[in-house]
Design a protein around this motif. Structure first.
Motif, PDB file in Angstrom:
ATOM      1  N   GLY A   1       0.789  -1.219   0.000  1.00 14.76           N
ATOM      2  CA  GLY A   1       0.000   0.000   0.000  1.00 14.76           C
ATOM      3  C   GLY A   1       0.823   1.272   0.000  1.00 14.76           C
TER       4      GLY A   1
ATOM      5  N   ARG B   1     -16.690   8.606   7.210  1.00 11.97           N
ATOM      6  CA  ARG B   1     -15.827   7.537   6.711  1.00 11.97           C
ATOM      7  C   ARG B   1     -16.574   6.649   5.725  1.00 11.97           C
ATOM      8  NH1 ARG B   1     -13.002   5.964  12.575  1.00 11.97           N
ATOM      9  NH2 ARG B   1     -12.455   8.135  13.084  1.00 11.97           N
ATOM     10  N   GLN B   2     -15.828   6.217   4.693  1.00 12.71           N
ATOM     11  CA  GLN B   2     -16.432   5.396   3.643  1.00 12.71           C
ATOM     12  C   GLN B   2     -15.730   4.055   3.457  1.00 12.71           C
ATOM     13  OE1 GLN B   2     -16.487   7.933   0.176  1.00 12.71           O
ATOM     14  NE2 GLN B   2     -18.154   9.187   0.985  1.00 12.71           N
ATOM     15  N   GLY B   3     -14.750   3.759   4.310  1.00 13.23           N
ATOM     16  CA  GLY B   3     -14.138   2.442   4.277  1.00 13.23           C
ATOM     17  C   GLY B   3     -12.825   2.347   3.532  1.00 13.23           C
ATOM     18  N   GLY B   4     -12.319   3.461   2.986  1.00 13.09           N
ATOM     19  CA  GLY B   4     -11.054   3.440   2.261  1.00 13.09           C
ATOM     20  C   GLY B   4      -9.939   4.145   3.030  1.00 13.09           C
ATOM     21  N   GLN B   5      -8.743   4.159   2.416  1.00 14.22           N
ATOM     22  CA  GLN B   5      -7.610   4.825   3.045  1.00 14.22           C
ATOM     23  C   GLN B   5      -7.886   6.302   3.302  1.00 14.22           C
ATOM     24  OE1 GLN B   5      -3.832   4.235   1.119  1.00 14.22           O
ATOM     25  NE2 GLN B   5      -4.205   2.065   0.742  1.00 14.22           N
ATOM     26  N   GLU B   6      -8.751   6.888   2.469  1.00 13.40           N
ATOM     27  CA  GLU B   6      -9.050   8.312   2.607  1.00 13.40           C
ATOM     28  C   GLU B   6      -9.729   8.641   3.933  1.00 13.40           C
ATOM     29  OE1 GLU B   6      -8.468   7.234  -1.560  1.00 13.40           O
ATOM     30  OE2 GLU B   6      -9.741   6.420   0.035  1.00 13.40           O
ATOM     31  N   ASP B   7     -10.241   7.635   4.621  1.00  9.90           N
ATOM     32  CA  ASP B   7     -10.828   7.876   5.935  1.00  9.90           C
ATOM     33  C   ASP B   7      -9.805   8.439   6.913  1.00  9.90           C
ATOM     34  OD1 ASP B   7     -13.193   6.875   4.979  1.00  9.90           O
ATOM     35  OD2 ASP B   7     -13.076   4.963   6.049  1.00  9.90           O
TER      36      ASP B   7
END
Length: 236
Positions: free
Chosen positions: A15, A120-126
């Motif tokens: 990642g 939060r939406q569950g991706g790294q962007e959280d």
């Protein structure tokens, strides 16, 4: 003129894009008079002759594991004058099971606080937050960070556990937000150096993704850190 020898060691969690991230800096090293050897594992650390001939190790290995022999080889090289540097999880979140590695580096990733749960939406962007990197008074005079002003990033903000032997060039502060369990702001080192035997260590915590590594401030710090950490004449 004798060329300096840099060893780039990469791997671990994909990642952090260890191949692409390290490739960004190979032209800089070669352009500054280094011969560069790239290794895809930490096996090379156990090669005493190779490590003794290395002036700088650039590590990008997140998590993963290191054997006792490999760590002993890396530590012995740094104590003898080999420089050691890296960014983000590639140096501050390597080999979580090794307390001796933590002792060498002086700081360990603990977490990167995230957005408010409802966002939060569950991706790294959280875990991407806007935050400031603040240069310390010591950092304003240090060759790695001199002339760099405080700067802003929008990425993972590392919360680091550390000891008092590090020299902090820059900090970042985690605010106490309503959804977090801590009750007051916490300041963490964001960029630091460490003297270990005859060796120099530089850790830069920003660097989660390629765009962060290409930020002019982050890239300047990493590149200057490579030069500063490199074995000095007194450690030859």
């Amino acid at each position: 003129m004798t060329l300096k020898k840099a060893l780039v060691v990469r791997g671990g969690w994909e990642g952090h894009r260890p191949v692409e991230a390290t490739e960004l800096f190979l032209p800089f090293l070669r352009g500054n008079g280094y011969t560069v050897r790239v290794e895809e594992s930490t096996d090379v650390y156990a090669d005493a002759a190779e490590m003794a001939a290395t002036d700088l190790v650039v590590q990008c290995v997140t998590m993963s594991q290191i054997s006792a022999g490999q760590l002993a080889g890396l530590t012995a090289a740094v104590e003898a004058g080999t420089g050691f540097t890296g960014w983000h999880g590639g140096i501050a979140d390597s080999f979580r099971a090794s307390s001796d590695y933590l002792h060498l580096v002086g700081g360990q990733f603990a977490t990167h606080p995230g957005k408010e749960p409802c966002e939060r939406q569950g991706g790294q962007e959280d875990n991407y937050l806007p935050y400031a990197v603040t240069i310390t008074e010591f950092g304003r005079e240090h060759p790695v960070t001199a002339g760099i002003e405080d700067f802003e990033l929008h990425t993972e903000q590392y919360w680091v556990l550390h000891d008092d032997l590090i020299d902090v060039l820059a900090t970042t502060t985690h605010p106490a937000r309503p959804w977090q369990p801590w009750h007051r702001p916490v300041t963490s080192p964001a960029i630091w150096t460490r003297r270990w035997g005859a060796g120099r260590i530089v850790v830069t915590t920003p660097g989660h993704s390629l765009d962060v590594l290409e930020d002019p401030n982050v890239r300047t710090v990493i590149e200057r850190g490579m030069l500063w950490a490199t074995r000095t004449a007194s450690a030859s």
